[in-house]
Write an enzyme that holds these catalytic residues in place. Sequence first.
Site: not given
Length: 185
Positions: A65-66, A61-62, A35, A122
């Site tokens: 957050e993840d 980018h994640d 991704h 995204d």
Amino acid sequence: MNSDAVLLLETVNFAAEKHRNQRRKDAEQTPYINHPIGVARILSHEGGVTDIEVLQAALLHDTVEDTDTSPAELEAKFGAVVARIVQEVTDDKSLPKQERKRQQVEHAPHCSRQAKLVKLADKLYNLRDLNRCTPVGQHLSHCWSAERVQEYFVWASEVVKGLRGTNSVLEEKLDELFRQRGVQL
């Protein structure tokens, strides 16, 4: 090898390590790292983006957050600009899902141009992914209904409204997906 290539390889390696045990929610359980790599590729290949910090932020980018990545860790490893862009596109996971979605719509117009680029790519990646196959869960109740997919498209179009004027090529590709779904622009 030029310094940009070295930077991108360091960045993709960091993201791959952080996301190494994660999978996408598709039937094939695609490795999650596909991704962020795909988001960066959309920016460079389709959006014509050459800003190395934007491409790095797309790859990362994640991570906040993840994964267990902190903004301070990103800043120490990749610099203040990349860390800021990632922070701008990071949802606060302590908030309920609907509130996070509402905040994305509300915050989109106020993001930096760099963060808007990452958000556009995204959304484009995620919408294409939803058209390819809907997410599945371990139980049938976690599968996405056609209605839920449509709701996601409508919500994504609201986010994209706040990103307009950033990259006409990516915006047109998103508009085409929205048109195919009958989503009002």
